[in-house]
Structures are given as structure tokens and as C-alpha cells.
Design an enzyme around this catalytic site. Structure first.
Site, PDB file in Angstrom:
ATOM      1  N   CYS A 134       0.802  -1.235   0.000  1.00 24.36           N
ATOM      2  CA  CYS A 134       0.000   0.000   0.000  1.00 24.36           C
ATOM      3  C   CYS A 134       0.833   1.282   0.000  1.00 24.36           C
ATOM      4  O   CYS A 134       0.379   2.313  -0.486  1.00 24.36           O
ATOM      5  CB  CYS A 134      -0.957  -0.008   1.192  1.00 24.36           C
ATOM      6  SG  CYS A 134      -0.183  -0.526   2.721  1.00 24.36           S
ATOM      7  N   HIS A 247      -2.447   6.726   4.176  1.00 22.06           N
ATOM      8  CA  HIS A 247      -1.011   6.678   4.463  1.00 22.06           C
ATOM      9  C   HIS A 247      -0.345   7.953   3.921  1.00 22.06           C
ATOM     10  O   HIS A 247      -0.666   8.423   2.819  1.00 22.06           O
ATOM     11  CB  HIS A 247      -0.356   5.488   3.758  1.00 22.06           C
ATOM     12  CG  HIS A 247      -0.698   4.143   4.344  1.00 22.06           C
ATOM     13  ND1 HIS A 247      -1.494   3.960   5.448  1.00 22.06           N
ATOM     14  CD2 HIS A 247      -0.285   2.897   3.954  1.00 22.06           C
ATOM     15  CE1 HIS A 247      -1.580   2.653   5.713  1.00 22.06           C
ATOM     16  NE2 HIS A 247      -0.868   1.996   4.814  1.00 22.06           N
TER      17      HIS A 247
HETATM   18  N1  LIG Z   1      -5.664  -2.671   4.723  1.00 23.73           N
HETATM   19  C1  LIG Z   1      -4.861  -2.201   3.783  1.00 23.73           C
HETATM   20  O1  LIG Z   1      -4.633  -0.981   3.644  1.00 23.73           O
HETATM   21  C2  LIG Z   1      -4.191  -3.167   2.841  1.00 23.73           C
HETATM   22  C3  LIG Z   1      -3.479  -2.644   1.773  1.00 23.73           C
HETATM   23  C4  LIG Z   1      -2.850  -3.512   0.890  1.00 23.73           C
HETATM   24  C5  LIG Z   1      -2.936  -4.863   1.087  1.00 23.73           C
HETATM   25  N2  LIG Z   1      -3.633  -5.357   2.142  1.00 23.73           N
HETATM   26  C6  LIG Z   1      -3.679  -6.812   2.326  1.00 23.73           C
HETATM   27  O2  LIG Z   1      -4.989  -7.287   2.088  1.00 23.73           O
HETATM   28  C7  LIG Z   1      -5.262  -8.386   2.952  1.00 23.73           C
HETATM   29  C8  LIG Z   1      -6.565  -8.132   3.709  1.00 23.73           C
HETATM   30  O3  LIG Z   1      -6.450  -6.914   4.399  1.00 23.73           O
HETATM   31  P1  LIG Z   1      -7.700  -6.235   5.122  1.00 23.73           P
HETATM   32  O4  LIG Z   1      -7.170  -4.926   5.566  1.00 23.73           O
HETATM   33  O5  LIG Z   1      -8.911  -6.283   4.268  1.00 23.73           O
HETATM   34  O6  LIG Z   1      -7.893  -7.225   6.394  1.00 23.73           O
HETATM   35  P2  LIG Z   1      -9.217  -7.529   7.245  1.00 23.73           P
HETATM   36  O7  LIG Z   1     -10.091  -6.346   7.358  1.00 23.73           O
HETATM   37  O8  LIG Z   1      -8.704  -8.157   8.496  1.00 23.73           O
HETATM   38  O9  LIG Z   1      -9.997  -8.648   6.380  1.00 23.73           O
HETATM   39  C9  LIG Z   1      -9.497  -9.946   6.230  1.00 23.73           C
HETATM   40  C10 LIG Z   1     -10.405 -10.754   5.311  1.00 23.73           C
HETATM   41  O10 LIG Z   1      -9.788 -12.012   5.080  1.00 23.73           O
HETATM   42  C11 LIG Z   1     -10.697 -13.057   5.464  1.00 23.73           C
HETATM   43  N3  LIG Z   1      -9.939 -14.181   5.996  1.00 23.73           N
HETATM   44  C12 LIG Z   1      -9.076 -14.174   7.021  1.00 23.73           C
HETATM   45  N4  LIG Z   1      -8.588 -15.400   7.223  1.00 23.73           N
HETATM   46  C13 LIG Z   1      -9.140 -16.204   6.288  1.00 23.73           C
HETATM   47  C14 LIG Z   1      -9.034 -17.587   5.977  1.00 23.73           C
HETATM   48  N5  LIG Z   1      -8.245 -18.411   6.664  1.00 23.73           N
HETATM   49  N6  LIG Z   1      -9.746 -18.063   4.931  1.00 23.73           N
HETATM   50  C15 LIG Z   1     -10.567 -17.256   4.235  1.00 23.73           C
HETATM   51  N7  LIG Z   1     -10.714 -15.938   4.485  1.00 23.73           N
HETATM   52  C16 LIG Z   1     -10.014 -15.419   5.499  1.00 23.73           C
HETATM   53  C17 LIG Z   1     -11.587 -12.434   6.500  1.00 23.73           C
HETATM   54  O11 LIG Z   1     -12.797 -13.166   6.578  1.00 23.73           O
HETATM   55  P3  LIG Z   1     -13.678 -13.382   7.910  1.00 23.73           P
HETATM   56  O12 LIG Z   1     -14.801 -12.370   7.838  1.00 23.73           O
HETATM   57  O13 LIG Z   1     -14.194 -14.762   7.752  1.00 23.73           O
HETATM   58  O14 LIG Z   1     -12.789 -13.202   9.082  1.00 23.73           O
HETATM   59  C18 LIG Z   1     -11.782 -11.053   5.906  1.00 23.73           C
HETATM   60  O15 LIG Z   1     -12.714 -11.085   4.853  1.00 23.73           O
HETATM   61  C19 LIG Z   1      -4.027  -8.574   3.831  1.00 23.73           C
HETATM   62  O16 LIG Z   1      -3.198  -9.560   3.253  1.00 23.73           O
HETATM   63  C20 LIG Z   1      -3.339  -7.246   3.742  1.00 23.73           C
HETATM   64  O17 LIG Z   1      -1.943  -7.322   3.917  1.00 23.73           O
HETATM   65  C21 LIG Z   1      -4.275  -4.542   3.021  1.00 23.73           C
END
Ligand SMILES: NC(=O)c1ccc[n+]([C@@H]2O[C@H](COP(=O)([O-])OP(=O)(O)OC[C@H]3O[C@@H](n4cnc5c(N)ncnc54)[C@H](OP(=O)(O)O)[C@@H]3O)[C@@H](O)[C@H]2O)c1
Length: 339
Positions: A134, A247
Site C-alpha cells: 500500500c 497513508h
Molecule cells: N488494509 C490495507 O490498507 C491493505 C493494503 C494492501 C494490502 N492489504 C492486504 O490485504 C489483505 C486483507 O487486508 P484487510 O485490511 O482487508 O484485512 P481484514 O479487514 O482483516 O480482512 C481480512 C479478510 O480475510 C478473510 N480471511 C481471514 N482469514 C481467512 C481464511 N483463513 N480463509 C478465508 N478468508 C479469510 C476475512 O474473513 P472473515 O470475515 O471470515 O474473518 C476477511 O474477509 C491482507 O493480506 C493485507 O496485507 C491490506
């Protein structure tokens, strides 16, 4: 690959912060699709969620079948992508992955459409297109024109990364911690290494043997790959700050040639989806009216070193740093006929 109907989409991690932002952007940008499936863990499986005007039942990834999916967006963490993205690609989907799992994989592409979108003319061997980190995405969108105009010698960057970079749990932890401290209690660290409310944390992701963090290493490696500058000298210090979303980055650029600040401002302002602030400066709060632009301010040249320019940038990490970049990859992939 050409198809008469629009793509069938699956969003793995569709209940999370990035997945939900992506669904909003699909609607806002009118991304044509035949169907949308939402896939998450067993925690959310079976829940019904309103998605793009329909009610969708969240599926459990462990039993998901990708054989009827054209584009699978993954944002459910690196271990989940490492295990499942290849299976989805093997079943025929073009995978657009938001995690760190495939960013340096030679069989996958690492793409910021405004910088190296031409790579999407061909489907990657693995069937996986990786979305960069990001903080890397908005930075490389500025570095490319600077390199072309002035020749980049070195880049020094300090990031100021919001709680939402840690997902919905990160946002919740910031608010819970602030409430606890204001109530005279202590804040608890769950998603982050230490309580974030009213503090700054100068380490993001895992500490490496060389003293840098994985986040800092990602910024260097990914920038080099996207810009096709394997020798680029780029060093980062990544810091978590108690901001909900957005950010910021303080960037110092050492160039081969002298830089004129007004000319640099005009150059960056002319880039697609970039806004240069000539009065005041952008902050995470002041960019909310235009969250799909990279905002740049405080452009200046060191009076003692004319080859050294400095700037401040702010970008929405959930949109530009994740969901919007992923969707722009999908838009280009459809246009190129690889999805
Ligand atoms: N946040 C940012 O700014 C950002 C930027 C770039 C990249 N990312 C990347 O994007 C990814 C998600 O980030 P986020 O911020 O959206 O996190 P988040 O809000 O914690 O959401 C995580 C998602 O993944 C699902 N999940 C977790 N464990 C799982 C499993 N074992 N099997 C299937 N689904 C699962 C969760 O589902 P449940 O509802 O079932 O828990 C939820 O839908 C991460 O890898 C992060 O590094 C994030």
C-alpha cells in the site's frame, strides 16, 4: 481470451476492509460483471451480505470451487493466498492478489497500471497478478516521471501509515485504545505490536535480521521491480501512526540533474490521478473528498543541493494502496482480453 459476457467475479476476503472497499469501487466505477461471489473464512461463512444490490451468502474458502470464476480478487492475508491463489488460477481464474505472497514471484506480474500496466497485454504464466504494498503504489506513481525527467539516484522515504493498514481489526484497536486511555484505563495491543492510540510505532511487519522490517524491504524490492530499475537505491523507514485511514510519506529524492521545484510540481500535476497542492498541504483527513487521487504537497528543492528534491504525499491505502489498484488491474485485464 474474448468473451461475450462480462467476467464472473469472486472476492476472497470479501468481508474485510479491502474486500468491502473493492465492492464499493466496483459499484462506483460501474465495473461490468456477470456475477459476484463473496468468500471468507468459516467465521463469516453462511452470513448474508448485501452486495451490489443483491443479497449474497458468504462462502467458506475451504469448500469454494473456482471453476466458474473469471477474476478472483484475493485479500485474506498472505498465508491464505499462498495456499489458495494458485488453485484458483489453476481452475482458470485470473487472480488479482493483494498480499505479499506473489509480488516477487517471476511467474507472476507485479502491476501498478499507471506505471507498468503494459505488462497486462499478456496473461502471467502463473495466472496471478500481484498488487504491490500500500505504500509502494503511490510512491512509484511519482517516482516514474521523476526518473524520466531528472534521473533518480536515491530515494529516502519515511512512511506514516494508518491503522486501517492493519485491516478492520486495526481500526477497531485504534478506537478501543483511544476510548480506554480517555477513560483513564490502559490500551491493549492486539493487531499491532504495541498500543497505537496516542503513540507512533516505528516498526511495521516482521523485523528482519538486518534490522529493517519486512515492510521496509517490500518497499525497496517492489519499487525496483515495478520501475524496472533493479539497482535503484531506495531506503525506507515505515511507521504506524494513530490515523484511521490514509497513508502519508515524506520523500527525499536525489537526482542526476538539478531540479526546479515549480517544474517538478507541473510534471507531477500532469500525471493521471495525481493532485499537487500549491497552497497548504494534504493530510489523511483533507483528502477524503478526492480519495482516488495521489495527493502531493510541500514540493521543494534543497537550496544547498539543487539535485535534491523533497515532497510529501498522502494516499488512501484501502483504495489506491489496495482495492482501487486491484480494480484498475482488472479493468485493464478485461480491456486486454486476458481475463
Ligand atoms: N488494509 C490495507 O490498507 C491493505 C493494503 C494492501 C494490502 N492489504 C492486504 O490485504 C489483505 C486483507 O487486508 P484487510 O485490511 O482487508 O484485512 P481484514 O479487514 O482483516 O480482512 C481480512 C479478510 O480475510 C478473510 N480471511 C481471514 N482469514 C481467512 C481464511 N483463513 N480463509 C478465508 N478468508 C479469510 C476475512 O474473513 P472473515 O470475515 O471470515 O474473518 C476477511 O474477509 C491482507 O493480506 C493485507 O496485507 C491490506
Amino acid at each position: 481470451m474474448s468473451r461475450s459476457r462480462p467476467p464472473r467475479i469472486a472476492v476472497v476476503g470479501g468481508t474485510g476492509a479491502v474486500g468491502q472497499t473493492l465492492l464499493g469501487l466496483i459499484e462506483q466505477r460501474g465495473f461490468a460483471h456477470d456475477s459476484v461471489r463473496l468468500i471468507a473464512s468459516e467465521r463469516s461463512a453462511g452470513r448474508t451480505v448485501p452486495v451490489l444490490g443483491k443479497t449474497v451468502v458468504v462462502e467458506d474458502l475451504r469448500t469454494a470451487d473456482f471453476s466458474d470464476v473469471d477474476i478472483a480478487f484475493f485479500s485474506a492475508g498472505t498465508p491464505v493466498s499462498a495456499e489458495w491463489a494458485g488453485k484458483a488460477a489453476g481452475a482458470g481464474a485470473l487472480v488479482i492478489d493483494n498480499t505479499n505472497a506473489f509480488r516477487m514471484d517471476p511467474a507472476s506480474q507485479l502491476v501498478v497500471p499507471q506505471v507498468n500496466g503494459a505488462l497486462l497485454a499478456e496473461r502471467p504464466i502463473s495466472g496471478i497478478v500481484a498488487n504491490p504494498n500500500c505504500s509502494t503504489i503511490p510512491l512509484v506513481r511519482l517516482l516514474r516521471p521523476v526518473h524520466e525527467a531528472y534521473g533518480l539516484r536515491s530515494v529516502y522515504v519515511s512512511t506514516y501509515q494508518a491503522a486501517s493498514g492493519g485491516g478492520q481489526n486495526g481500526i477497531d484497536e485504534l478506537y478501543d485504545g483511544a476510548r480506554s486511555i480517555l477513560a483513564g484505563d490502559t490500551a491493549e495491543a492486539r493487531r499491532f505490536s504495541q498500543p497505537l492510540a496516542f503513540d507512533v510505532l516505528p516498526a511495521i511487519d516482521v523485523l528482519q535480521a538486518d534490522g529493517f522490517t519486512l515492510e521496509e524491504r517490500k518497499m525497496r524490492q517492489e519499487s525496483r521491480r515495478i520501475l524496472d530499475l533493479p539497482g535503484l537505491d531506495l531506503v525506507a523507514t515505515c511507521v504506524r501512526v494513530p490515523v484511521e485511514n490514509g497513508h502519508s510519506e515524506a520523500v527525499t529524492l536525489e537526482c542526476d540533474r538539478p531540479v526546479d521545484a515549480a517544474e517538478l510540481a507541473r510534471l507531477l500535476d500532469a500525471q493521471d490521478e495525481v493532485k499537487v497542492w500549491r497552497e497548504g498541504w494534504p493530510t489523511p483527513r483533507t483528502i477524503v473528498d478526492a480519495p482516488d487521487l495521489v495527493h502531493v504537497g510541500r514540493i521543494r528543492v534543497d537550496p544547498e543541493r539543487p539535485n535534491r528534491a523533497l515532497l510529501w504525499l498522502v494516499a488512501d491505502n484501502l483504495r489506491i494502496g489496495a482495492a482501487l489498484n486491484a480494480l484498475q488491474i482488472a479493468e485493464r485485464a478485461v480491456q486486454e482480453g486476458i481475463a
